[in-house]
Write an enzyme that holds these catalytic residues in place. Structure first.
Site, PDB file in Angstrom:
ATOM      1  N   HIS A  11       0.819  -1.136   0.041  1.00  0.00           N
ATOM      2  CA  HIS A  11       0.127   0.140  -0.041  1.00  0.00           C
ATOM      3  C   HIS A  11       0.827   1.278  -0.103  1.00  0.00           C
ATOM      4  O   HIS A  11       1.913   1.549   0.986  1.00  0.00           O
ATOM      5  CB  HIS A  11      -0.866  -0.023   1.383  1.00  0.00           C
ATOM      6  CG  HIS A  11      -2.128  -0.902   1.109  1.00  0.00           C
ATOM      7  ND1 HIS A  11      -3.266  -0.729   1.818  1.00  0.00           N
ATOM      8  CD2 HIS A  11      -2.471  -1.981   0.353  1.00  0.00           C
ATOM      9  CE1 HIS A  11      -4.201  -1.571   1.426  1.00  0.00           C
ATOM     10  NE2 HIS A  11      -3.435  -2.352   0.471  1.00  0.00           N
ATOM     11  N   TYR A  43     -10.086   5.515   6.095  1.00  0.00           N
ATOM     12  CA  TYR A  43     -10.382   6.119   7.500  1.00  0.00           C
ATOM     13  C   TYR A  43     -11.302   7.224   7.370  1.00  0.00           C
ATOM     14  O   TYR A  43     -11.164   8.302   6.794  1.00  0.00           O
ATOM     15  CB  TYR A  43      -8.924   6.594   8.071  1.00  0.00           C
ATOM     16  CG  TYR A  43      -8.170   5.697   8.515  1.00  0.00           C
ATOM     17  CD1 TYR A  43      -7.943   4.991   9.853  1.00  0.00           C
ATOM     18  CD2 TYR A  43      -7.147   5.226   7.579  1.00  0.00           C
ATOM     19  CE1 TYR A  43      -7.006   4.044  10.076  1.00  0.00           C
ATOM     20  CE2 TYR A  43      -6.131   4.135   7.809  1.00  0.00           C
ATOM     21  CZ  TYR A  43      -6.127   3.959   9.297  1.00  0.00           C
ATOM     22  OH  TYR A  43      -5.233   2.924   9.598  1.00  0.00           O
ATOM     23  N   PRO A  81      -5.774   1.182  17.892  1.00  0.00           N
ATOM     24  CA  PRO A  81      -5.625   0.815  16.651  1.00  0.00           C
ATOM     25  C   PRO A  81      -5.448   1.862  15.524  1.00  0.00           C
ATOM     26  O   PRO A  81      -4.970   1.293  14.364  1.00  0.00           O
ATOM     27  CB  PRO A  81      -6.447  -0.508  16.347  1.00  0.00           C
ATOM     28  CG  PRO A  81      -7.628  -0.106  17.211  1.00  0.00           C
ATOM     29  CD  PRO A  81      -7.080   0.897  18.346  1.00  0.00           C
ATOM     30  N   LYS A 119      -0.148   0.860  14.937  1.00  0.00           N
ATOM     31  CA  LYS A 119       1.211   0.867  15.575  1.00  0.00           C
ATOM     32  C   LYS A 119       1.258  -0.205  16.421  1.00  0.00           C
ATOM     33  O   LYS A 119       2.668  -0.713  17.045  1.00  0.00           O
ATOM     34  CB  LYS A 119       1.372   2.120  16.454  1.00  0.00           C
ATOM     35  CG  LYS A 119       1.624   3.319  15.294  1.00  0.00           C
ATOM     36  CD  LYS A 119       2.937   3.088  14.645  1.00  0.00           C
ATOM     37  CE  LYS A 119       2.845   4.047  13.556  1.00  0.00           C
ATOM     38  NZ  LYS A 119       2.842   3.744  12.095  1.00  0.00           N
ATOM     39  N   TYR A 173       2.791   7.285   9.916  1.00  0.00           N
ATOM     40  CA  TYR A 173       2.085   5.873   9.613  1.00  0.00           C
ATOM     41  C   TYR A 173       3.238   4.623   9.010  1.00  0.00           C
ATOM     42  O   TYR A 173       2.950   3.751   9.435  1.00  0.00           O
ATOM     43  CB  TYR A 173       1.257   6.404   8.435  1.00  0.00           C
ATOM     44  CG  TYR A 173       0.175   5.297   8.349  1.00  0.00           C
ATOM     45  CD1 TYR A 173      -1.011   5.445   9.045  1.00  0.00           C
ATOM     46  CD2 TYR A 173       0.235   4.312   7.416  1.00  0.00           C
ATOM     47  CE1 TYR A 173      -2.233   4.529   8.889  1.00  0.00           C
ATOM     48  CE2 TYR A 173      -0.789   2.924   7.531  1.00  0.00           C
ATOM     49  CZ  TYR A 173      -2.002   3.321   8.183  1.00  0.00           C
ATOM     50  OH  TYR A 173      -2.883   2.562   7.990  1.00  0.00           O
TER      51      TYR A 173
END
Length: 389
Positions: free
Chosen positions: A72, A200, A292, A296, A384
């Site tokens: 990704h 998200y 979550p 991480k 991220y």
């Protein structure tokens, strides 16, 4: 029994540490309270940072991840009915891999079996002794008999509820915690993902996440109340609520199907300091928990393992204690940065029960700034995909 390192817990962190140590000729034994089948049945994270992927390669267990994992190059943030892509590859030249924790655990178990290292499952009543000395011991029961392992070091990789952290004196340990006033209701379903990358979603009704485990298996979440019960949510009710929180294009691509797993996870931020006491070292969820939202949890465990593995190799191969003396400080420095990022992501994407109209306007303004500023998107991308070890 005698070994150099006794590892408590056969989850990914314990198995990864054991594999790395064994590759460098450091003898270790893993103790696990549950069966191997139970460990493999846990449904957990699926986004792997490059640092964690590199460690799996170093451990000789990354082949299937590279073959089956999904690369990704970004994520999508949805709010106000529109999606905005954060392009990791363009911003910082890095990516993440989507590959389920269950599969990582399986690969590590297979790797440990291949080299013949010992894992003792269904070890009951595990207790740690003499951790303040240079001759610590681990006792456990199995088959109605009490056994003892003499070792040089103990690695506590046994999770939030394990015995390792509880073995550190209360006047030594400091706990820092924030419990969030909501949870995630998640389902696993054998249907193609809604999008090629994670979505998200921030919505007035609450957060939602569209994730995946493979091109044919989706992992979907919605924010829910802490007092919600799984049995109160039918699959139909879940999908109806998820649709309310997604943009039109995502709704069109959503393929509802019967859930093969459904659960509610409460969200919390937690850190225990220090991560070392005497000859006992904490790693992974035994020392810290993150919500979550920032992906991480597993990745932080991997960075702990990296620092501890390097420290123990230096101790045995170079006769240097510098690494083990610095372990807690090094690990905690990265832990707190990940805690900050996970808290920030959680704060920006969820609907808090106590939030005022002012709070909601600030949240929306923050998201609008994020997707309009290359600097802000770069900061998100750096965190991220994973800060350097």
């Amino acid at each position: 029994m005698r070994t150099q390192v006794a590892i408590i817990g056969a989850g990914p962190s314990g198995l990864l540490l054991g594999q790395l140590l064994a590759k460098h000729g450091i003898d270790n034994v893993i103790l696990e309270r549950q069966t191997g089948e139970y460990v493999l049945g846990r449904i957990r994270a699926g986004v792997i940072e490059k640092g964690a992927a590199d460690l799996l390669d170093e451990a000789g267990c990354g082949t299937r991840m590279h073959r089956e994992g999904l690369i990704h190059d970004g994520i999508e943030i949805s709010f106000g009915g529109a999606r905005h892509r954060i392009n990791f590859k363009q911003l910082i030249g890095k990516s993440v891999i989507v590959y389920g924790q269950t599969e990582i655990t399986r690969d590590l178990m297979d790797g440990r079996s291949a080299i013949g290292s010992q894992t003792i499952y269904e070890a009951e009543d595990v207790s740690l002794h003499d951790i303040g000395t240079d001759k610590p011991k681990v006792r456990y029961s199995k088959g109605g008999q009490v056994h003892e392992i003499e070792c040089d070091f103990i690695a506590g990789c046994d999770g939030f509820h394990g015995v390792s952290r509880k073995s550190i004196p209360t006047d030594v340990l400091k706990n820092f915690e924030r419990v969030y006033p909501f949870g995630w209701l998640g389902i696993l379903v054998d249907k193609p993902p809604v999008s090629d990358e994670l979505i998200y979603a921030n919505h007035d009704r609450g957060f939602a996440l569209c994730s995946m485990r493979s091109p044919t298996r989706s992992r979907l979440y919605i924010q829910c109340r802490l007092d919600d019960k799984v049995e109160d949510w039918s699959d139909e009710a879940f999908y109806e609520e998820l649709k309310r929180r997604l943009d039109d294009e995502a709704i069109k691509r959503l393929q509802p199907g019967p859930s093969i797993e459904k659960s509610i996870a409460p969200l919390r931020s937690f850190v225990a300091e220090p991560m070392r006491h005497g000859r006992l070292f904490l790693a992974g969820d035994a020392a810290h928990i993150v919500p979550p939202t920032g992906a991480k949890g597993l990745n932080l465990a991997a960075s702990d393992v990296y620092y501890l593995w390097q420290a123990l190799v230096d101790f045995y191969k170079k006769k240097s204690s510098a690494g083990i003396d610095a372990y807690s400080a090094r690990a905690l420095s990265r832990v707190w940065k990940a805690e900050r990022f996970s808290w920030w992501m959680t704060s920006q994407l969820h609907r808090f029960p106590e939030s005022s109209g002012f709070d909601q306007k600030i949240q929306r303004s923050e998201l609008e700034y994020l997707v309009s500023s290359q600097a802000a998107m770069t900061a998100l991308a750096e965190n991220y995909v994973g800060l350097p070890y």
